[in-house]
Scaffold this motif. Structure first.
Motif, mmCIF file in Angstrom:
data_model
loop_
_atom_site.group_PDB
_atom_site.id
_atom_site.type_symbol
_atom_site.label_atom_id
_atom_site.label_comp_id
_atom_site.label_asym_id
_atom_site.label_seq_id
_atom_site.Cartn_x
_atom_site.Cartn_y
_atom_site.Cartn_z
ATOM 1 N N VAL A 154 14.023 13.652 -32.059
ATOM 2 C CA VAL A 154 14.577 12.543 -31.118
ATOM 3 C C VAL A 154 16.218 12.697 -30.708
ATOM 4 C CG1 VAL A 154 15.222 10.009 -30.055
ATOM 5 C CG2 VAL A 154 13.280 10.088 -30.811
ATOM 6 N N SER A 155 17.125 12.222 -32.380
ATOM 7 C CA SER A 155 17.732 12.943 -32.398
ATOM 8 C C SER A 155 18.372 14.439 -32.020
ATOM 9 C CB SER A 155 18.587 12.840 -33.549
ATOM 10 O OG SER A 155 19.981 13.253 -33.856
ATOM 11 N N ILE A 156 17.859 15.794 -32.356
ATOM 12 C CA ILE A 156 18.183 16.691 -31.730
ATOM 13 C C ILE A 156 17.990 16.882 -30.348
ATOM 14 C CG2 ILE A 156 17.144 19.303 -31.632
ATOM 15 C CD1 ILE A 156 16.240 18.265 -34.742
ATOM 16 N N MET A 157 16.570 15.910 -29.419
ATOM 17 C CA MET A 157 16.885 16.186 -28.068
ATOM 18 C C MET A 157 17.512 15.766 -27.332
ATOM 19 S SD MET A 157 12.042 15.394 -28.166
ATOM 20 C CE MET A 157 12.216 16.470 -26.153
ATOM 21 N N TYR A 158 17.660 14.565 -27.853
ATOM 22 C CA TYR A 158 19.312 13.691 -27.102
ATOM 23 C C TYR A 158 20.484 14.873 -27.416
ATOM 24 C CZ TYR A 158 18.458 8.614 -26.066
ATOM 25 O OH TYR A 158 17.671 7.259 -26.290
ATOM 26 N N LYS A 159 20.506 15.315 -28.393
ATOM 27 C CA LYS A 159 21.736 16.453 -28.367
ATOM 28 C C LYS A 159 21.460 17.672 -27.796
ATOM 29 C CE LYS A 159 24.297 19.458 -32.610
ATOM 30 N NZ LYS A 159 24.202 18.979 -33.666
ATOM 31 N N GLY A 209 19.483 17.797 -24.980
ATOM 32 C CA GLY A 209 18.930 17.202 -23.891
ATOM 33 C C GLY A 209 17.356 17.903 -23.491
ATOM 34 N N ASP A 210 16.878 17.399 -24.245
ATOM 35 C CA ASP A 210 15.485 17.802 -24.353
ATOM 36 C C ASP A 210 14.805 16.977 -23.352
ATOM 37 O OD1 ASP A 210 15.768 20.437 -24.545
ATOM 38 O OD2 ASP A 210 15.618 21.143 -26.616
ATOM 39 N N GLY A 211 14.145 16.916 -22.361
ATOM 40 C CA GLY A 211 13.283 15.616 -22.649
ATOM 41 C C GLY A 211 13.968 14.432 -21.791
ATOM 42 N N VAL A 212 15.239 14.256 -21.910
ATOM 43 C CA VAL A 212 16.154 12.835 -21.683
ATOM 44 C C VAL A 212 17.861 13.729 -21.397
ATOM 45 C CG1 VAL A 212 16.855 13.223 -24.828
ATOM 46 C CG2 VAL A 212 17.094 11.020 -22.829
ATOM 47 N N GLU A 213 18.086 12.777 -20.635
ATOM 48 C CA GLU A 213 20.104 13.149 -20.532
ATOM 49 C C GLU A 213 20.323 13.368 -21.877
ATOM 50 O OE1 GLU A 213 23.406 11.634 -17.955
ATOM 51 O OE2 GLU A 213 21.819 10.381 -17.564
ATOM 52 N N LYS A 214 21.682 14.392 -21.787
ATOM 53 C CA LYS A 214 22.198 14.547 -23.110
ATOM 54 C C LYS A 214 22.939 13.216 -23.738
ATOM 55 C CE LYS A 214 22.771 19.381 -23.289
ATOM 56 N NZ LYS A 214 24.576 20.052 -23.545
ATOM 57 N N ASN A 215 22.809 13.034 -24.810
ATOM 58 C CA ASN A 215 23.772 11.384 -25.221
ATOM 59 C C ASN A 215 24.097 11.699 -26.517
ATOM 60 O OD1 ASN A 215 24.370 8.947 -26.210
ATOM 61 N ND2 ASN A 215 23.536 8.337 -24.119
ATOM 62 N N GLN A 216 25.147 11.622 -27.594
ATOM 63 C CA GLN A 216 26.081 12.212 -28.009
ATOM 64 C C GLN A 216 25.816 10.862 -29.608
ATOM 65 O OE1 GLN A 216 25.762 15.641 -29.196
ATOM 66 N NE2 GLN A 216 25.444 15.844 -27.364
ATOM 67 N N SER A 240 22.349 10.510 -30.277
ATOM 68 C CA SER A 240 21.690 11.660 -31.255
ATOM 69 C C SER A 240 22.278 11.051 -32.031
ATOM 70 C CB SER A 240 22.477 12.589 -30.371
ATOM 71 O OG SER A 240 22.103 14.051 -31.373
ATOM 72 N N LYS A 241 23.621 10.856 -32.763
ATOM 73 C CA LYS A 241 24.093 9.932 -33.781
ATOM 74 C C LYS A 241 23.337 8.896 -34.978
ATOM 75 C CE LYS A 241 28.551 8.653 -36.008
ATOM 76 N NZ LYS A 241 30.303 8.278 -35.935
ATOM 77 N N GLU A 274 20.875 8.930 -37.687
ATOM 78 C CA GLU A 274 21.536 8.225 -39.075
ATOM 79 C C GLU A 274 20.098 7.584 -39.476
ATOM 80 O OE1 GLU A 274 24.922 5.432 -36.791
ATOM 81 O OE2 GLU A 274 25.777 7.067 -37.874
ATOM 82 N N ILE A 275 19.525 7.026 -38.705
ATOM 83 C CA ILE A 275 18.393 6.039 -38.691
ATOM 84 C C ILE A 275 17.153 6.747 -39.621
ATOM 85 C CG2 ILE A 275 15.569 5.156 -37.299
ATOM 86 C CD1 ILE A 275 17.743 4.120 -35.310
ATOM 87 N N ALA A 276 16.511 8.351 -39.117
ATOM 88 C CA ALA A 276 16.144 9.391 -39.813
ATOM 89 C C ALA A 276 16.647 9.875 -41.157
ATOM 90 C CB ALA A 276 16.328 10.503 -39.224
#
Length: 251
Positions: free
Chosen positions: A204-209, A211-218, A221-222, A226-228
């Protein structure tokens, strides 16, 4: 009767009486939960895997106890308590367990049916396996959700030999049983993370970073990174505690 579990003889008496209680609860009172405990007792205390297997099998078939179907399926899959592995029989019992709403049985059935390469032990049936994995995920099994996310990340080709991980352009032209779908991959990864799978959180962190399947959101992502990390630390701590149990900590 009070037992002093620091004394070897008391421990032996306690374990023998425990076995008697489990046998009575299973064979006389016919309680499925106690029958499963009897199987665990025979497995963990007596190390009698063939007898444990018979108890699990009977409890699955006679009393419809899903966790016992899972245990017997695992025994058949790895050849425990028998002379050889029986993956086809294992699948049958995983399916029985899944029909009884045991989510881990559903997970194991799904993985067996969708596996490829050296891991493939039964006839591949991706649609059927997908349904088992989906049911497992719906019943809140984190690994099943993570597994489904992975299927959507790469896609599932009809002919696995046509897939080339190093040539994405060529892969666009092959026939997929499940086409790559980043939105679906993200949704299953997010659910797997919410259920506590650290690998799903990392994805999920990588996908947010990216923008894969979701809008980019740094920021997101961070946060998921941290959860991981926290889940990884918790797992490492649990392993350390288990390893140190019973050790003499005298300095």
């Amino acid at each position: 009767m009070a037992y002093d579990l620091k004394k070897e003889e008391d421990v032996k008496d306690y374990l023998e009486n425990l076995g008697i209680e489990y046998r009575f609860g299973c064979y006389k009172e016919k309680k499925p939960e106690v029958c499963h405990l009897l199987g665990d007792y025979l497995e963990a205390i007596k190390k009698d895997y063939s007898k444990a297997a018979r108890v699990y099998k009977s409890n699955c078939l006679d009393y419809k106890h899903g966790k016992s179907c899972l245990k017997y399926g695992n025994y058949a899959l790895i050849g425990r308590g028998r002379e050889k592995e029986e993956p086809v029989e294992a699948l049958d019992y995983f399916e029985k367990g899944c029909d009884l709403n045991d989510p881990i049985s559903c997970l194991h059935a799904g993985i067996l049916l969708t596996a490829t390469g050296p891991q493939a032990k039964v006839q591949r049936d991706v649609p059927k396996g997908y349904n088992y994995l989906k049911k497992s995920c719906d019943h809140k099994d984190a690994m099943a959700c993570h597994y489904l996310s992975g299927m959507y990340l790469a896609g599932v080709p009809r002919n696995v030999h046509e897939y080339n991980p190093h040539n994405p352009e060529k892969n666009k032209n092959i026939d997929y049983l499940i086409k790559p779908d980043m939105k679906q991959a993200f949704e299953f990864a997010k659910k797997g993370c919410e259920l506590g799978n650290m690998f799903a959180c990392a994805n999920v962190s990588i996908m947010y970073k990216k923008g894969d399947g979701v809008e980019k959101n740094q920021q997101e992502s961070k946060r998921y990174f941290e959860i991981a990390q926290n889940l990884q630390k918790a797992q490492d701590l649990t392993k350390e505690v288990k390893f140190q149990q019973g050790l003499d900590n005298k300095k």
